[in-house]
Design a protein around this motif. Structure first.
Motif, mmCIF file in Angstrom:
data_model
loop_
_atom_site.group_PDB
_atom_site.id
_atom_site.type_symbol
_atom_site.label_atom_id
_atom_site.label_comp_id
_atom_site.label_asym_id
_atom_site.label_seq_id
_atom_site.Cartn_x
_atom_site.Cartn_y
_atom_site.Cartn_z
ATOM 1 N N SER A 149 19.099 -2.699 -3.469
ATOM 2 C CA SER A 149 20.483 -2.749 -3.860
ATOM 3 C C SER A 149 20.763 -3.244 -5.103
ATOM 4 O O SER A 149 19.607 -3.596 -5.741
ATOM 5 C CB SER A 149 21.312 -3.298 -2.536
ATOM 6 N N GLY A 150 21.918 -3.713 -5.469
ATOM 7 C CA GLY A 150 21.881 -4.323 -6.750
ATOM 8 C C GLY A 150 21.439 -5.763 -6.764
ATOM 9 O O GLY A 150 21.269 -6.317 -7.843
ATOM 10 N N ASP A 151 21.234 -6.251 -5.530
ATOM 11 C CA ASP A 151 20.613 -7.517 -5.512
ATOM 12 C C ASP A 151 19.022 -7.420 -5.686
ATOM 13 O O ASP A 151 18.495 -8.767 -5.700
ATOM 14 C CB ASP A 151 21.076 -8.069 -4.165
ATOM 15 N N GLY A 152 18.393 -6.412 -5.808
ATOM 16 C CA GLY A 152 17.056 -6.210 -5.873
ATOM 17 C C GLY A 152 16.426 -5.566 -4.608
ATOM 18 O O GLY A 152 16.993 -4.820 -4.003
ATOM 19 N N VAL A 153 14.823 -5.894 -4.750
ATOM 20 C CA VAL A 153 14.226 -5.364 -3.606
ATOM 21 C C VAL A 153 14.424 -5.912 -2.113
ATOM 22 O O VAL A 153 14.514 -7.053 -2.147
ATOM 23 C CB VAL A 153 12.839 -5.644 -3.674
ATOM 24 N N LEU A 154 15.030 -5.036 -1.351
ATOM 25 C CA LEU A 154 15.371 -5.463 0.292
ATOM 26 C C LEU A 154 13.970 -5.303 1.017
ATOM 27 O O LEU A 154 13.873 -6.061 2.080
ATOM 28 C CB LEU A 154 16.372 -4.692 0.736
ATOM 29 N N GLY A 155 13.347 -4.103 1.009
ATOM 30 C CA GLY A 155 11.915 -3.825 1.831
ATOM 31 C C GLY A 155 11.130 -3.071 1.022
ATOM 32 O O GLY A 155 11.387 -2.380 0.116
ATOM 33 N N LEU A 156 9.906 -3.126 1.441
ATOM 34 C CA LEU A 156 8.807 -2.500 0.906
ATOM 35 C C LEU A 156 8.102 -1.865 2.010
ATOM 36 O O LEU A 156 7.502 -2.574 3.188
ATOM 37 C CB LEU A 156 7.730 -3.188 0.013
ATOM 38 N N HIS A 157 7.307 -0.497 1.960
ATOM 39 C CA HIS A 157 6.612 0.055 2.941
ATOM 40 C C HIS A 157 5.475 0.896 2.343
ATOM 41 O O HIS A 157 5.735 1.736 1.244
ATOM 42 C CB HIS A 157 7.285 1.009 3.973
ATOM 43 N N ARG A 158 4.251 0.729 2.620
ATOM 44 C CA ARG A 158 3.124 1.501 2.215
ATOM 45 C C ARG A 158 2.636 2.383 3.130
ATOM 46 O O ARG A 158 2.464 2.146 4.503
ATOM 47 C CB ARG A 158 1.915 0.508 1.826
ATOM 48 N N LYS A 159 2.499 3.731 2.842
ATOM 49 C CA LYS A 159 2.398 4.779 3.815
ATOM 50 C C LYS A 159 0.978 4.317 4.516
ATOM 51 O O LYS A 159 -0.029 4.341 3.915
ATOM 52 C CB LYS A 159 2.325 6.022 3.042
ATOM 53 N N VAL A 160 1.149 4.448 5.915
ATOM 54 C CA VAL A 160 -0.253 3.935 6.887
ATOM 55 C C VAL A 160 -1.031 5.152 6.920
ATOM 56 O O VAL A 160 -2.281 4.854 6.880
ATOM 57 C CB VAL A 160 0.249 3.167 8.029
ATOM 58 N N HIS A 161 -0.427 6.350 7.373
ATOM 59 C CA HIS A 161 -1.213 7.493 8.038
ATOM 60 C C HIS A 161 -1.342 8.237 6.735
ATOM 61 O O HIS A 161 -0.457 8.910 6.228
ATOM 62 C CB HIS A 161 -0.614 8.235 9.218
ATOM 63 N N LEU A 162 -2.577 8.545 6.118
ATOM 64 C CA LEU A 162 -2.914 9.427 5.154
ATOM 65 C C LEU A 162 -3.247 10.666 5.515
ATOM 66 O O LEU A 162 -4.688 10.591 6.190
ATOM 67 C CB LEU A 162 -3.623 8.527 4.156
ATOM 68 N N PRO A 163 -2.800 11.707 5.357
ATOM 69 C CA PRO A 163 -3.704 12.978 5.403
ATOM 70 C C PRO A 163 -4.769 13.204 4.566
ATOM 71 O O PRO A 163 -5.117 12.514 3.672
ATOM 72 C CB PRO A 163 -2.660 14.316 5.144
ATOM 73 N N ALA A 164 -5.815 14.239 5.176
ATOM 74 C CA ALA A 164 -7.125 14.149 4.073
ATOM 75 C C ALA A 164 -7.030 13.893 2.759
ATOM 76 O O ALA A 164 -7.645 13.240 2.225
ATOM 77 C CB ALA A 164 -7.827 15.437 4.689
ATOM 78 N N GLY A 165 -6.130 15.048 2.190
ATOM 79 C CA GLY A 165 -6.048 14.972 0.632
ATOM 80 C C GLY A 165 -5.472 13.682 0.112
ATOM 81 O O GLY A 165 -6.163 13.189 -0.969
ATOM 82 N N GLU A 166 -4.895 12.996 0.796
ATOM 83 C CA GLU A 166 -4.337 11.700 0.087
ATOM 84 C C GLU A 166 -5.265 10.475 -0.031
ATOM 85 O O GLU A 166 -4.968 9.813 -0.612
ATOM 86 C CB GLU A 166 -2.938 11.245 0.759
ATOM 87 N N THR A 167 -6.530 10.622 0.806
ATOM 88 C CA THR A 167 -7.198 9.376 0.961
ATOM 89 C C THR A 167 -7.952 9.292 -0.445
ATOM 90 O O THR A 167 -8.622 8.399 -0.744
ATOM 91 C CB THR A 167 -8.079 9.503 2.077
ATOM 92 N N ALA A 168 -7.833 10.684 -1.203
ATOM 93 C CA ALA A 168 -8.818 10.521 -2.624
ATOM 94 C C ALA A 168 -7.728 9.751 -3.597
ATOM 95 O O ALA A 168 -8.262 9.380 -4.714
ATOM 96 C CB ALA A 168 -8.969 11.948 -2.787
ATOM 97 N N ALA A 169 -6.548 9.811 -3.157
ATOM 98 C CA ALA A 169 -5.760 9.271 -4.358
ATOM 99 C C ALA A 169 -5.025 8.001 -3.925
ATOM 100 O O ALA A 169 -4.686 7.072 -4.678
ATOM 101 C CB ALA A 169 -4.458 10.136 -4.616
ATOM 102 N N TYR A 170 -4.793 7.573 -2.576
ATOM 103 C CA TYR A 170 -4.195 6.448 -2.056
ATOM 104 C C TYR A 170 -5.102 5.559 -1.313
ATOM 105 O O TYR A 170 -5.994 6.124 -0.490
ATOM 106 C CB TYR A 170 -2.784 6.793 -1.660
ATOM 107 N N GLY A 171 -4.738 4.316 -1.105
ATOM 108 C CA GLY A 171 -5.239 3.332 -0.083
ATOM 109 C C GLY A 171 -4.110 3.474 1.152
ATOM 110 O O GLY A 171 -2.864 3.655 0.817
ATOM 111 N N PRO A 172 -4.625 3.154 2.334
ATOM 112 C CA PRO A 172 -3.381 2.946 3.391
ATOM 113 C C PRO A 172 -2.744 1.748 3.421
ATOM 114 O O PRO A 172 -3.419 0.710 3.321
ATOM 115 C CB PRO A 172 -4.422 3.381 4.430
ATOM 116 N N GLY A 173 -1.437 1.831 3.925
ATOM 117 C CA GLY A 173 -0.964 0.698 4.270
ATOM 118 C C GLY A 173 -1.344 0.012 5.664
ATOM 119 O O GLY A 173 -2.127 0.728 6.313
#
Length: 278
Positions: A104-128
């Motif tokens: 919001s205008g006050d800044g960051v309220l929450g953050l989430h990192r994707k936990v479940h990665l499909p096969a292709g995403e594991t080559a680009a991202y780490g899991p939350g």
């Protein structure tokens, strides 16, 4: 009675951050004009999604941003009095994350990192590694990204943490392996709607589901943004077109009504469920 107007967006985003910010500004303006206090934008709205899920090109990944990046600060400034959830590629130092931030205008309220990665995403991202709800001026929210909502435990964890609204941010394509001639017949189109309605109904919460539209590399995105009530009923939707799904409801009252006779969270039998195994 505290009525909240919620907007979920279906829109296309790519690698050009200036273009993405301009589109986000327009969607925020449109949501504000519609009276929305909460806007859920798609996954990868800042920088676009992967162009190929089977063989991601490591030299063509979305730009990685830290949560305090000026680009995200710009989204927060645009949000002002509104609460806005937006997806981005997070720079985690040695690892990237498919992530979402709520601002919001006050800044960051929450953050989430994707936990479940499909096969292709594991080559680009780490899991939350966690699901946490957080308080906002629009209520207590929990975020899910794409494949996270396939797993009932994801939404259930957030509901048990007090989330009344699930913000589901997606860059969800048509079937990569068995594409149907018409989007309405596509298996992933059916599953996308099924998961949205099931996650809301089984947890008796409100769910706002955003998604990308258009084409990125070899993928065609479904759209189908929607707002779902705690009984699993779709209150507003965009179908496959770009736009905003906007619904107005008293979130607490609707949840109380849904849980008046059958209260799913209270009536669980955790003592007979199998524990998670490593």
């Amino acid at each position: 009675m505290t009525v909240l107007r919620i907007a979920a967006a279906a829109a296309h985003f790519g690698r050009d951050l200036a273009f993405d910010l301009a589109r986000i500004a327009k969607l925020i303006d449109d949501a504000r004009a519609a009276g929305a206090r909460l806007l859920v934008l798609p996954d990868a709205a800042l920088g676009g999604y992967l162009a190929d899920l089977r063989r991601p090109d490591p030299d063509a990944l979305p730009p990685a941003l830290k949560p305090d990046d000026p680009v995200i600060a710009r989204v927060a400034a645009l949000a002002a009095e509104m609460v806005v959830c937006v997806g981005f590629c997070e720079d985690g130092g040695d690892v990237r994350y498919n992530a979402a931030v709520c601002v919001s205008g006050d800044g960051v309220l929450g953050l989430h990192r994707k936990v479940h990665l499909p096969a292709g995403e594991t080559a680009a991202y780490g899991p939350g590694d966690r699901f946490d709800a957080f308080d906002t001026p629009a209520g207590r929210i929990g975020m899910l990204i794409d494949y996270d909502k396939t797993f009932p435990e994801s939404a259930r964890s957030l509901a048990l943490d007090g989330a009344q609204i699930l913000a589901c941010l997606s860059a969800w394509p048509t079937s990569v392996t068995n594409r149907a001639p018409r989007m309405a017949q596509d298996r992933q189109s059916r599953l996308f709607d099924l998961y949205d309605q099931a996650r809301a109904a089984e947890n008796q919460v409100v769910l706002a589901s955003s998604n990308q539209t258009g084409v990125m590399g070899g993928m065609r995105f479904l759209g189908q943004a929607k707002v779902v009530g705690p009984g699993g009923d779709v209150l507003a939707r965009t179908w496959s077109k770009a736009g905003l799904a906007v619904a107005e409801l008293d979130v607490a009252a609707e949840i109380d009504r849904a849980r008046r006779i059958l209260h799913h969270l209270d009536e669980r039998r955790a003592d007979v469920y199998r524990e998670a195994r490593g």
